[in-house]
Motif scaffolding. Sequence first.
Motif, PDB file in Angstrom:
ATOM      1  N   ALA A 113       4.944  53.395 116.995  1.00 48.24           N
ATOM      2  CA  ALA A 113       5.361  53.885 118.325  1.00 48.24           C
ATOM      3  C   ALA A 113       5.588  55.393 118.289  1.00 48.24           C
ATOM      4  CB  ALA A 113       6.638  53.168 118.758  1.00 48.24           C
ATOM      5  N   LEU A 114       6.194  55.882 117.209  1.00 47.74           N
ATOM      6  CA  LEU A 114       6.433  57.328 117.109  1.00 47.74           C
ATOM      7  C   LEU A 114       5.106  58.098 117.044  1.00 47.74           C
ATOM      8  CD1 LEU A 114       9.416  57.652 114.568  1.00 47.74           C
ATOM      9  CD2 LEU A 114       9.471  58.060 117.040  1.00 47.74           C
ATOM     10  N   LEU A 115       4.153  57.560 116.286  1.00 45.27           N
ATOM     11  CA  LEU A 115       2.863  58.247 116.146  1.00 45.27           C
ATOM     12  C   LEU A 115       2.127  58.297 117.495  1.00 45.27           C
ATOM     13  CD1 LEU A 115       1.878  56.739 112.687  1.00 45.27           C
ATOM     14  CD2 LEU A 115       2.128  59.181 113.166  1.00 45.27           C
ATOM     15  N   LYS A 116       2.221  57.214 118.249  1.00 48.10           N
ATOM     16  CA  LYS A 116       1.573  57.149 119.569  1.00 48.10           C
ATOM     17  C   LYS A 116       2.224  58.165 120.522  1.00 48.10           C
ATOM     18  CE  LYS A 116       0.118  53.405 122.549  1.00 48.10           C
ATOM     19  NZ  LYS A 116       0.401  52.046 122.936  1.00 48.10           N
ATOM     20  N   HIS A 117       3.528  58.163 120.505  1.00 54.54           N
ATOM     21  CA  HIS A 117       4.293  59.090 121.352  1.00 54.54           C
ATOM     22  C   HIS A 117       3.931  60.540 121.000  1.00 54.54           C
ATOM     23  CE1 HIS A 117       8.607  60.255 122.889  1.00 54.54           C
ATOM     24  NE2 HIS A 117       7.655  60.849 123.576  1.00 54.54           N
ATOM     25  N   ALA A 118       3.859  60.817 119.682  1.00 58.10           N
ATOM     26  CA  ALA A 118       3.581  62.176 119.227  1.00 58.10           C
ATOM     27  C   ALA A 118       2.171  62.618 119.638  1.00 58.10           C
ATOM     28  CB  ALA A 118       3.742  62.260 117.711  1.00 58.10           C
ATOM     29  N   ALA A 119       1.217  61.684 119.544  1.00 62.15           N
ATOM     30  CA  ALA A 119      -0.155  62.028 119.937  1.00 62.15           C
ATOM     31  C   ALA A 119      -0.179  62.393 121.423  1.00 62.15           C
ATOM     32  CB  ALA A 119      -1.084  60.853 119.649  1.00 62.15           C
ATOM     33  N   PHE A 120       0.568  61.659 122.216  1.00 64.89           N
ATOM     34  CA  PHE A 120       0.639  61.907 123.667  1.00 64.89           C
ATOM     35  C   PHE A 120       1.258  63.274 123.949  1.00 64.89           C
ATOM     36  CE2 PHE A 120       3.040  61.385 127.691  1.00 64.89           C
ATOM     37  CZ  PHE A 120       1.957  61.199 128.540  1.00 64.89           C
ATOM     38  N   ARG A 121       2.257  63.650 123.151  1.00 64.28           N
ATOM     39  CA  ARG A 121       2.966  64.911 123.380  1.00 64.28           C
ATOM     40  C   ARG A 121       2.318  66.079 122.631  1.00 64.28           C
ATOM     41  NH1 ARG A 121       5.564  66.256 127.104  1.00 64.28           N
ATOM     42  NH2 ARG A 121       7.142  67.419 125.981  1.00 64.28           N
ATOM     43  N   GLY A 122       1.279  65.801 121.831  1.00 64.55           N
ATOM     44  CA  GLY A 122       0.579  66.877 121.117  1.00 64.55           C
ATOM     45  C   GLY A 122       1.364  67.463 119.955  1.00 64.55           C
ATOM     46  N   VAL A 123       2.203  66.627 119.321  1.00 65.05           N
ATOM     47  CA  VAL A 123       2.924  67.085 118.127  1.00 65.05           C
ATOM     48  C   VAL A 123       2.602  66.149 116.965  1.00 65.05           C
ATOM     49  CG1 VAL A 123       4.804  68.163 119.417  1.00 65.05           C
ATOM     50  CG2 VAL A 123       5.014  65.761 118.730  1.00 65.05           C
ATOM     51  N   GLY A 312       6.195  69.626 101.761  1.00 64.90           N
ATOM     52  CA  GLY A 312       4.724  69.582 101.775  1.00 64.90           C
ATOM     53  C   GLY A 312       4.208  69.195 103.168  1.00 64.90           C
ATOM     54  N   ASP A 313       4.894  68.269 103.807  1.00 65.03           N
ATOM     55  CA  ASP A 313       4.538  67.890 105.185  1.00 65.03           C
ATOM     56  C   ASP A 313       4.662  69.086 106.132  1.00 65.03           C
ATOM     57  OD1 ASP A 313       3.956  65.216 104.682  1.00 65.03           O
ATOM     58  OD2 ASP A 313       5.932  64.474 105.262  1.00 65.03           O
ATOM     59  N   LEU A 314       5.730  69.855 105.931  1.00 67.04           N
ATOM     60  CA  LEU A 314       5.931  71.036 106.788  1.00 67.04           C
ATOM     61  C   LEU A 314       4.771  72.019 106.622  1.00 67.04           C
ATOM     62  CD1 LEU A 314       7.806  72.781 108.656  1.00 67.04           C
ATOM     63  CD2 LEU A 314       8.678  73.807 106.563  1.00 67.04           C
ATOM     64  N   LEU A 315       4.365  72.214 105.369  1.00 67.82           N
ATOM     65  CA  LEU A 315       3.261  73.154 105.128  1.00 67.82           C
ATOM     66  C   LEU A 315       1.977  72.649 105.785  1.00 67.82           C
ATOM     67  CD1 LEU A 315       3.833  74.333 101.455  1.00 67.82           C
ATOM     68  CD2 LEU A 315       4.748  75.223 103.577  1.00 67.82           C
ATOM     69  N   GLN A 316       1.811  71.330 105.767  1.00 69.74           N
ATOM     70  CA  GLN A 316       0.636  70.745 106.426  1.00 69.74           C
ATOM     71  C   GLN A 316       0.680  71.014 107.931  1.00 69.74           C
ATOM     72  OE1 GLN A 316      -0.262  66.680 105.139  1.00 69.74           O
ATOM     73  NE2 GLN A 316      -0.900  66.286 107.231  1.00 69.74           N
ATOM     74  N   ILE A 317       1.846  70.869 108.517  1.00 67.60           N
ATOM     75  CA  ILE A 317       1.999  71.124 109.957  1.00 67.60           C
ATOM     76  C   ILE A 317       1.768  72.604 110.254  1.00 67.60           C
ATOM     77  CG2 ILE A 317       3.682  71.237 111.842  1.00 67.60           C
ATOM     78  CD1 ILE A 317       4.971  68.686 110.649  1.00 67.60           C
ATOM     79  N   VAL A 318       2.372  73.450 109.449  1.00 69.37           N
ATOM     80  CA  VAL A 318       2.249  74.890 109.671  1.00 69.37           C
ATOM     81  C   VAL A 318       0.800  75.338 109.460  1.00 69.37           C
ATOM     82  CG1 VAL A 318       3.002  77.167 108.891  1.00 69.37           C
ATOM     83  CG2 VAL A 318       4.647  75.322 109.062  1.00 69.37           C
ATOM     84  N   GLY A 319       0.104  74.641 108.544  1.00 72.11           N
ATOM     85  CA  GLY A 319      -1.301  74.954 108.298  1.00 72.11           C
ATOM     86  C   GLY A 319      -2.134  74.796 109.559  1.00 72.11           C
ATOM     87  N   LYS A 320      -1.730  73.826 110.401  1.00 74.38           N
ATOM     88  CA  LYS A 320      -2.421  73.632 111.684  1.00 74.38           C
ATOM     89  C   LYS A 320      -1.704  74.500 112.711  1.00 74.38           C
ATOM     90  CE  LYS A 320      -3.838  69.112 110.293  1.00 74.38           C
ATOM     91  NZ  LYS A 320      -3.624  67.695 110.311  1.00 74.38           N
ATOM     92  N   ARG A 321      -1.870  75.810 112.555  1.00 73.08           N
ATOM     93  CA  ARG A 321      -1.019  76.742 113.294  1.00 73.08           C
ATOM     94  C   ARG A 321      -1.116  76.597 114.803  1.00 73.08           C
ATOM     95  NH1 ARG A 321      -0.928  82.093 109.572  1.00 73.08           N
ATOM     96  NH2 ARG A 321      -0.923  80.912 107.667  1.00 73.08           N
ATOM     97  N   GLU A 322      -2.307  76.216 115.278  1.00 74.04           N
ATOM     98  CA  GLU A 322      -2.428  76.146 116.732  1.00 74.04           C
ATOM     99  C   GLU A 322      -1.511  75.078 117.331  1.00 74.04           C
ATOM    100  OE1 GLU A 322      -5.269  73.113 115.213  1.00 74.04           O
ATOM    101  OE2 GLU A 322      -4.614  75.090 114.596  1.00 74.04           O
ATOM    102  N   ALA A 323      -1.107  74.100 116.466  1.00 72.53           N
ATOM    103  CA  ALA A 323      -0.260  73.012 116.976  1.00 72.53           C
ATOM    104  C   ALA A 323       1.223  73.365 116.932  1.00 72.53           C
ATOM    105  CB  ALA A 323      -0.497  71.751 116.156  1.00 72.53           C
ATOM    106  N   VAL A 324       1.554  74.473 116.303  1.00 71.76           N
ATOM    107  CA  VAL A 324       2.979  74.796 116.140  1.00 71.76           C
ATOM    108  C   VAL A 324       3.428  75.815 117.182  1.00 71.76           C
ATOM    109  CG1 VAL A 324       4.687  75.769 114.547  1.00 71.76           C
ATOM    110  CG2 VAL A 324       2.835  74.360 113.685  1.00 71.76           C
ATOM    111  N   VAL A 325       4.562  75.552 117.766  1.00 74.95           N
ATOM    112  CA  VAL A 325       5.139  76.524 118.684  1.00 74.95           C
ATOM    113  C   VAL A 325       5.918  77.507 117.815  1.00 74.95           C
ATOM    114  CG1 VAL A 325       6.677  76.830 120.643  1.00 74.95           C
ATOM    115  CG2 VAL A 325       5.411  74.681 120.358  1.00 74.95           C
ATOM    116  N   VAL A 326       5.434  78.710 117.722  1.00 71.81           N
ATOM    117  CA  VAL A 326       6.089  79.686 116.860  1.00 71.81           C
ATOM    118  C   VAL A 326       6.904  80.655 117.711  1.00 71.81           C
ATOM    119  CG1 VAL A 326       5.724  81.539 115.196  1.00 71.81           C
ATOM    120  CG2 VAL A 326       4.263  79.514 115.160  1.00 71.81           C
TER     121      VAL A 326
END
Length: 328
Positions: A113-123, A312-326
């Motif tokens: 459910a969390l993964l589905k919600h996150a995909a919908f919200r683009g995070v 390591g997960d954080l670095l993976q998220i940050v690696g996809k920079r366009e998805a991160v609100v900086v």
Amino acid sequence: MPSIKVAILGFGTVGEGIYRILNERKEEIKKETGHTIDIVSILVRDTAKERLATPGTRITDDVQEIFATGDIDVVFEAIVGEEPAYSYLSEAIEKGCHVITANKTMFAQHGPALLKHAAFRGVQVCYEATTAGGVPIIRTISGLLPTDRVRRIRGIFNGTSNFILTKMREEGIPFEAALHEAQVLGYAEADPTDDIGGKDAFRKLMILSALSFGRQPDWQDVPIVGIDGVTIEAVKDASAGKLRYRHVADIALDENGALHGSVGPVLIGPEHPLYGVDGVDNAIIVDTDHLGALTLIGPGAGMYPTASAMVGDLLQIVGKREAVVVTS
Ligand SMILES: NC(=O)c1ccc[n+]([C@@H]2O[C@H](COP(=O)([O-])OP(=O)(O)OC[C@H]3O[C@@H](n4cnc5c(N)ncnc54)[C@H](OP(=O)(O)O)[C@@H]3O)[C@@H](O)[C@H]2O)c1
């Protein structure tokens, strides 16, 4: 230098580990990602408890205080149990935060459910630390899936159970004495029911099932047996026949596409990849169409292995920079 603002929910073994690694590896993370990581808030249950000093970081027992500022980019979650963790992460996703969790009890139940919600919200939702702690099993399977098909996953997912079985065999001591030793050494929880009863391994198996097969079997259809019924006589008999008990969680896809899972002690011989895995280590064998059997072995728990998987997960998220609100 742009900064990524994070909150840590829970400041026990894992939460403190995240804080320590983010501080200890500050310069390396900045070099690798181009961002500084700003730990804005930490959520605990009891603010009066004595704990590691965290200068410049707000410590609170009110999650709304964390969300109210509206400036958090990434939420680390390292609290215990299904609730309130699920509600907090749902709210974080709704507010546009990426989330990183170590909470297997919550994620086995609510991960899909969390993964589905996150995909919908683009995070993004990252959960490497939920399964086998420092062993990069989620990343490995995720990397295989686009080009291969997982057929079966089996392994030792609970370090406490493996430690107890190892002690019984090596020292010839009964289950209760080996459990006591695990507790004295800090490997077993004060309440070890879920570890020795097999539920902890079951939850990790369900998380891997959802990832690998896109679904979980009906939980009631998966027999769960712990190690508490393994006697010292049985362990000695096994050793005499060059066999060893391992507590194995196993899920496989049959030719009709049905999933078959089981969790329990099994006897294995010297040719088996899990035969030599002793002590608190975890080990996972992934059978795929193209690779055959791939085995990963390593620390399944502990402050640094678990927190390092989350960073390591954080670095993976940050690696996809366009998805991160900086924020600057
Ligand atoms: N320890 C490991 O090696 C390991 C490995 C893999 C996964 N995990 C998972 O990681 C999570 C954290 O484990 P841990 O060992 O770090 O646990 P822990 O040492 O017991 O710490 C839990 C932390 O969460 C806080 N907390 C608990 N309930 C809360 C609530 N309702 N609201 C706010 N804060 C709350 C506690 O606050 P107080 O400090 O105020 O009590 C504490 O700081 C668990 O889900 C566990 O299954 C742990």
